[in-house]
Motif scaffolding. Structure first.
Motif, PDB file in Angstrom:
ATOM      1  N   GLU A  28      -3.024   0.854  -2.131  1.00  0.00           N
ATOM      2  CA  GLU A  28      -3.469   1.706  -1.024  1.00  0.00           C
ATOM      3  C   GLU A  28      -4.999   1.778  -0.995  1.00  0.00           C
ATOM      4  O   GLU A  28      -5.604   1.901   0.070  1.00  0.00           O
ATOM      5  CB  GLU A  28      -2.873   3.104  -1.155  1.00  0.00           C
ATOM      6  CG  GLU A  28      -3.154   4.000   0.038  1.00  0.00           C
ATOM      7  CD  GLU A  28      -2.792   5.453  -0.201  1.00  0.00           C
ATOM      8  OE1 GLU A  28      -2.579   6.186   0.778  1.00  0.00           O
ATOM      9  OE2 GLU A  28      -2.744   5.865  -1.386  1.00  0.00           O
TER      10      GLU A  28
ATOM     11  N   THR B 185       1.834   4.925  -0.834  1.00  0.00           N
ATOM     12  CA  THR B 185       0.954   6.083  -0.979  1.00  0.00           C
ATOM     13  C   THR B 185       0.703   6.395  -2.445  1.00  0.00           C
ATOM     14  O   THR B 185       1.641   6.541  -3.230  1.00  0.00           O
ATOM     15  CB  THR B 185       1.578   7.312  -0.296  1.00  0.00           C
ATOM     16  OG1 THR B 185       2.072   6.950   0.980  1.00  0.00           O
ATOM     17  CG2 THR B 185       0.548   8.423  -0.157  1.00  0.00           C
TER      18      THR B 185
ATOM     19  N   HIS C 139      -2.159   4.773  10.370  1.00  0.00           N
ATOM     20  CA  HIS C 139      -2.204   4.921   8.914  1.00  0.00           C
ATOM     21  C   HIS C 139      -1.702   3.623   8.289  1.00  0.00           C
ATOM     22  O   HIS C 139      -0.877   2.915   8.861  1.00  0.00           O
ATOM     23  CB  HIS C 139      -1.384   6.119   8.440  1.00  0.00           C
ATOM     24  CG  HIS C 139       0.102   5.983   8.587  1.00  0.00           C
ATOM     25  ND1 HIS C 139       0.893   5.390   7.618  1.00  0.00           N
ATOM     26  CD2 HIS C 139       0.946   6.371   9.577  1.00  0.00           C
ATOM     27  CE1 HIS C 139       2.162   5.436   8.011  1.00  0.00           C
ATOM     28  NE2 HIS C 139       2.229   6.008   9.198  1.00  0.00           N
TER      29      HIS C 139
ATOM     30  N   ASP D 239      -0.771   3.521   4.786  1.00  0.00           N
ATOM     31  CA  ASP D 239       0.083   3.722   3.612  1.00  0.00           C
ATOM     32  C   ASP D 239       1.548   3.642   4.020  1.00  0.00           C
ATOM     33  O   ASP D 239       1.901   3.854   5.196  1.00  0.00           O
ATOM     34  CB  ASP D 239      -0.216   5.055   2.929  1.00  0.00           C
ATOM     35  CG  ASP D 239       0.097   6.252   3.804  1.00  0.00           C
ATOM     36  OD1 ASP D 239      -0.293   6.249   4.994  1.00  0.00           O
ATOM     37  OD2 ASP D 239       0.724   7.218   3.318  1.00  0.00           O
TER      38      ASP D 239
ATOM     39  N   SER E  94      -1.705  13.657   3.984  1.00  0.00           N
ATOM     40  CA  SER E  94      -2.700  13.391   5.031  1.00  0.00           C
ATOM     41  C   SER E  94      -4.129  13.645   4.568  1.00  0.00           C
ATOM     42  O   SER E  94      -4.976  14.143   5.317  1.00  0.00           O
ATOM     43  CB  SER E  94      -2.396  14.212   6.291  1.00  0.00           C
ATOM     44  OG  SER E  94      -1.285  13.692   6.964  1.00  0.00           O
TER      45      SER E  94
ATOM     46  N   ARG F 216      -9.943   7.561  -2.355  1.00  0.00           N
ATOM     47  CA  ARG F 216      -9.396   6.628  -1.379  1.00  0.00           C
ATOM     48  C   ARG F 216     -10.389   6.478  -0.218  1.00  0.00           C
ATOM     49  O   ARG F 216     -11.435   7.121  -0.202  1.00  0.00           O
ATOM     50  CB  ARG F 216      -8.022   7.115  -0.903  1.00  0.00           C
ATOM     51  CG  ARG F 216      -6.952   6.938  -1.965  1.00  0.00           C
ATOM     52  CD  ARG F 216      -5.590   7.431  -1.536  1.00  0.00           C
ATOM     53  NE  ARG F 216      -5.429   8.873  -1.703  1.00  0.00           N
ATOM     54  CZ  ARG F 216      -4.264   9.512  -1.583  1.00  0.00           C
ATOM     55  NH1 ARG F 216      -3.164   8.829  -1.285  1.00  0.00           N
ATOM     56  NH2 ARG F 216      -4.192  10.809  -1.755  1.00  0.00           N
TER      57      ARG F 216
ATOM     58  N   PRO G 280      -5.429   6.507   4.893  1.00  0.00           N
ATOM     59  CA  PRO G 280      -4.394   6.527   3.857  1.00  0.00           C
ATOM     60  C   PRO G 280      -3.625   7.847   3.879  1.00  0.00           C
ATOM     61  O   PRO G 280      -3.974   8.775   4.615  1.00  0.00           O
ATOM     62  CB  PRO G 280      -5.221   6.414   2.565  1.00  0.00           C
ATOM     63  CG  PRO G 280      -6.476   7.177   2.889  1.00  0.00           C
ATOM     64  CD  PRO G 280      -6.744   6.904   4.358  1.00  0.00           C
ATOM     65  N   ASP G 281      -2.579   7.914   3.078  1.00  0.00           N
ATOM     66  CA  ASP G 281      -1.926   9.176   2.691  1.00  0.00           C
ATOM     67  C   ASP G 281      -1.230   9.921   3.822  1.00  0.00           C
ATOM     68  O   ASP G 281      -0.928  11.089   3.690  1.00  0.00           O
ATOM     69  CB  ASP G 281      -2.950  10.096   2.007  1.00  0.00           C
ATOM     70  CG  ASP G 281      -2.285  11.274   1.302  1.00  0.00           C
ATOM     71  OD1 ASP G 281      -1.316  11.039   0.563  1.00  0.00           O
ATOM     72  OD2 ASP G 281      -2.714  12.417   1.500  1.00  0.00           O
ATOM     73  N   GLU G 282      -0.921   9.261   4.920  1.00  0.00           N
ATOM     74  CA  GLU G 282      -0.206   9.959   5.991  1.00  0.00           C
ATOM     75  C   GLU G 282       1.177  10.381   5.542  1.00  0.00           C
ATOM     76  O   GLU G 282       1.700  11.405   5.984  1.00  0.00           O
ATOM     77  CB  GLU G 282      -0.119   9.053   7.226  1.00  0.00           C
ATOM     78  CG  GLU G 282       0.382   9.738   8.482  1.00  0.00           C
ATOM     79  CD  GLU G 282       1.899   9.628   8.675  1.00  0.00           C
ATOM     80  OE1 GLU G 282       2.413  10.219   9.635  1.00  0.00           O
ATOM     81  OE2 GLU G 282       2.567   8.938   7.861  1.00  0.00           O
ATOM     82  N   GLU G 283       1.784   9.595   4.649  1.00  0.00           N
ATOM     83  CA  GLU G 283       3.169   9.841   4.263  1.00  0.00           C
ATOM     84  C   GLU G 283       3.331  11.017   3.294  1.00  0.00           C
ATOM     85  O   GLU G 283       4.450  11.466   3.055  1.00  0.00           O
ATOM     86  CB  GLU G 283       3.769   8.584   3.619  1.00  0.00           C
ATOM     87  CG  GLU G 283       3.801   7.354   4.519  1.00  0.00           C
ATOM     88  CD  GLU G 283       4.797   7.476   5.662  1.00  0.00           C
ATOM     89  OE1 GLU G 283       5.439   8.542   5.795  1.00  0.00           O
ATOM     90  OE2 GLU G 283       4.935   6.510   6.422  1.00  0.00           O
ATOM     91  N   VAL G 284       2.237  11.534   2.734  1.00  0.00           N
ATOM     92  CA  VAL G 284       2.354  12.623   1.756  1.00  0.00           C
ATOM     93  C   VAL G 284       1.558  13.850   2.193  1.00  0.00           C
ATOM     94  O   VAL G 284       2.114  14.813   2.702  1.00  0.00           O
ATOM     95  CB  VAL G 284       1.922  12.158   0.343  1.00  0.00           C
ATOM     96  CG1 VAL G 284       2.058  13.304  -0.666  1.00  0.00           C
ATOM     97  CG2 VAL G 284       2.788  10.982  -0.104  1.00  0.00           C
TER      98      VAL G 284
ATOM     99  N   SER H 286       0.812  -1.219   0.000  1.00  0.00           N
ATOM    100  CA  SER H 286       0.000   0.000   0.000  1.00  0.00           C
ATOM    101  C   SER H 286       0.845   1.269   0.000  1.00  0.00           C
ATOM    102  O   SER H 286       0.705   2.143   0.870  1.00  0.00           O
ATOM    103  CB  SER H 286      -0.946  -0.010   1.196  1.00  0.00           C
ATOM    104  OG  SER H 286      -0.237  -0.256   2.403  1.00  0.00           O
TER     105      SER H 286
END
Length: 546
Positions: A29, A24, A83, A85, A173, A62, A167-171, A22
């Motif tokens: 994901e 990001t 999260h 991702d 949020s 998402r 999802p998307d915590e790494e980019v 998954s």
């Protein structure tokens, strides 16, 4: 029959989550929430209460998962946030095909231990570490939270649990920013009172060789300030007739990179200094015209500063750079004048915010022109990310107002993470003290309290340290605000729930040697986490009665 309570069961669940790649923004994901929902729906509680678990859509297709376990007539609720991702796996090189398969990768690393870094070799010798992307950051946290949900379904806690995984915590949020309004709706629908948002992000080392075990009462904030440098175009054969944007941007980078005057210190904890994330010129193709437009962006961490306290030091840094460039230009031009019969021209560089540039453009060109400019950039963004789209918006506005050049324009790009700290909240203080004593007595573990989780987390979006109105210097200088990026500031102000982070021990997040201490995660933390939840519920109920 229990699904996720033994160590073996937890390892298997973790590996099944890690097996879903998954990254990001990837198709996987989008797949993972369905897997989590299916697993949770196998529990008898959710078969009886199917509306308590759901996959909730974000604005970009998402989903984030919410799963509530509610006791009749009980309002106090702990939110378990995680999260799902992960960052990509290109850094694994030849090991890439196994990056999402811990049960294969870990033995391979053991077989090739001699080729591993010294600290990895040391951990491999213990046989206690599980390798693979997401084992540490942060599918172990999700694994343990699913285990806690199963225990809540069995009636173990004196209150309610609400699992939230995004999802998307790494980019950017996207997941957490979409979740907060939904959490407010869930609270109203089920008559909940949120006592704490409990995260289980892994512990991050503060320095090389750090062996401390941490509990965090907050999460560091971050902002992305950028400087668009607009010089003056010229042929490379006449460099003194223009001003190179790359030169301007490089000087700003030298001014800000690792500049400790931008660090904050709160109760002995210091934020890391700024560091550059993007620096480039904005020429579309090669030519012998100098690159007269360039941009440089920085990661700037925040603890307690308001946005108004961020903008002015950044402008002062740019003013210092502008003056240094002027002095260097005059000196070099004067020296070159000995070789060629020319008189050096005066050089003046304007320093302004994006808001000031926009105000000038509005007066000069009118609202309709600016609306069309923004619409064209947004319509043609294609696969540009939020940073590149922001830069394009600033660049096009600067080109429209090129008569102001040379100029340096301060702006902000997404994402923005507000700093959050509950270190002074009585509930958190009492619970942390209890957990410190319990960890020491039952597990001989010394929990070191940290005011801020330094790895950046979605805890930033569960409240605001300052009124939403204090964010105006950010909003006014972020071109993409309400043009594809925003934060639900009013909802964050209304949400305002204390935070805590108690997570596993791991090493080398975002590296090919990412790994998880299995014994700590699925023995020690597995025992401490329910104790922490119970303390939060008990202490929260006691506080509510006072």
């Amino acid at each position: 029959m229990q699904k996720w309570q033994t160590k073996e069961q937890l390892i298997n669940l973790l590996c099944s989550l890690v097996n879903i790649p998954s990254v990001t923004g990837s198709p996987a994901e989008k797949d993972l929430p369905g897997y989590v929902v299916d697993q949770l729906r196998s529990l008898p509680y959710y078969q009886a209460n199917p509306d308590h678990v759901r996959a909730n859509p974000t604005e970009d297709g998402r989903h984030f998962v919410t799963a509530l376990v509610k006791k009749p007539g009980v309002r106090d609720t702990v939110i378990l946030v995680s999260h799902f991702d992960v960052v990509d796996v290109e850094d694994y090189g030849g090991w890439m095909q196994h990056a999402f398969d811990p049960k294969t990768l870990t033995p391979l690393f053991q077989q090739n231990a001699a080729d591993m870094p010294a600290d990895v070799q040391q951990d491999l010798r213990t046989g206690n570490w599980l390798f693979g992307r997401g084992t540490m950051d942060m599918k172990c946290g999700l694994t343990l939270h699913m285990s806690m949900i199963e225990r809540a379904c069995a009636g173990e806690f004196d209150g309610n649990l609400l699992l939230l995984t995004v999802p998307d915590e790494e980019v950017n949020s996207v997941g957490m920013r979409a979740a907060v309004p939904e959490l407010l709706k869930i609270a109203e629908q089920f008559d909940l009172r949120y006592t704490t948002v409990l995260n289980s992000e892994p512990m991050f080392t503060r320095f090389p060789g750090d062996q401390n075990t941490y509990v965090y009462t907050g999460s560091i904030g971050k902002v992305l300030p950028g400087f668009l440098c607009y010089g003056k175009e010229t042929h490379v054969g006449e460099p003194f007739a223009g001003l190179n944007g790359n030169y301007m941007a490089s000087q700003i980078t030298c001014e800000l990179e690792l500049n400790t005057s931008f660090c904050e210190v709160v109760e002995g904890e210091a934020s890391p200094p700024p560091t550059n994330l993007i620096q480039k010129d904005l020429k579309k193709e090669y030519s012998v015209q100098i690159p007269h437009r360039a941009v440089t962006l920085f990661n700037l961490f925040l603890l307690e500063k308001k946005m108004e306290d961020v903008v002015e030091p950044l402008l002062n840094a740019a003013r210092n750079v502008a003056e240094r460039i002027r002095q260097n230009y005059v000196r070099h031009a004067s020296q070159f004048a000995h070789f060629a019969p020319f008189s050096p021209r005066d050089l003046s560089i304007s320093v302004m915010t994006y808001e000031e540039l926009y105000t000038y453009a509005l007066k000069t060109h009118g609202k309709e022109k600016l609306r069309q400019l923004e619409a064209d950039v947004i319509a043609n963004r294609q696969d540009k990310d939020d940073r590149d789209t922001t830069i394009e918006l600033v660049d096009q506005l600067a080109i429209l107002c090129k008569e102001l050049s040379p100029m340096i324009i301060l702006f902000f790009a997404p994402p923005f993470y507000p700093a959050v700290s509950s270190r002074k909240h009585p509930l958190i203080q009492k619970t942390v003290a209890e957990m410190e004593a319990y960890a020491r007595q039952q597990h001989q573990v010394t929990l070191v309290k940290q005011n801020y989780f330094g790895g950046i987390s979605d805890l930033s979006y569960v409240g605001l340290q300052y009124p939403a109105a204090s964010m105006q210097p950010l909003v006014a200088n972020m071109p993409l605000w309400n043009n594809g990026y925003s934060i639900p500031l009013q909802e964050l102000e209304a949400f305002d729930v204390p935070v805590l982070n108690l997570g596993p021990v791991g090493r080398d997040a975002h590296q090919w040697t990412e790994r998880l201490d299995v014994d700590y995660a699925f023995d020690t933390l597995k025992d401490m986490l329910p104790r922490c939840i119970q303390s939060l519920l008990k202490n929260g109920q006691a506080a509510a009665k006072q």
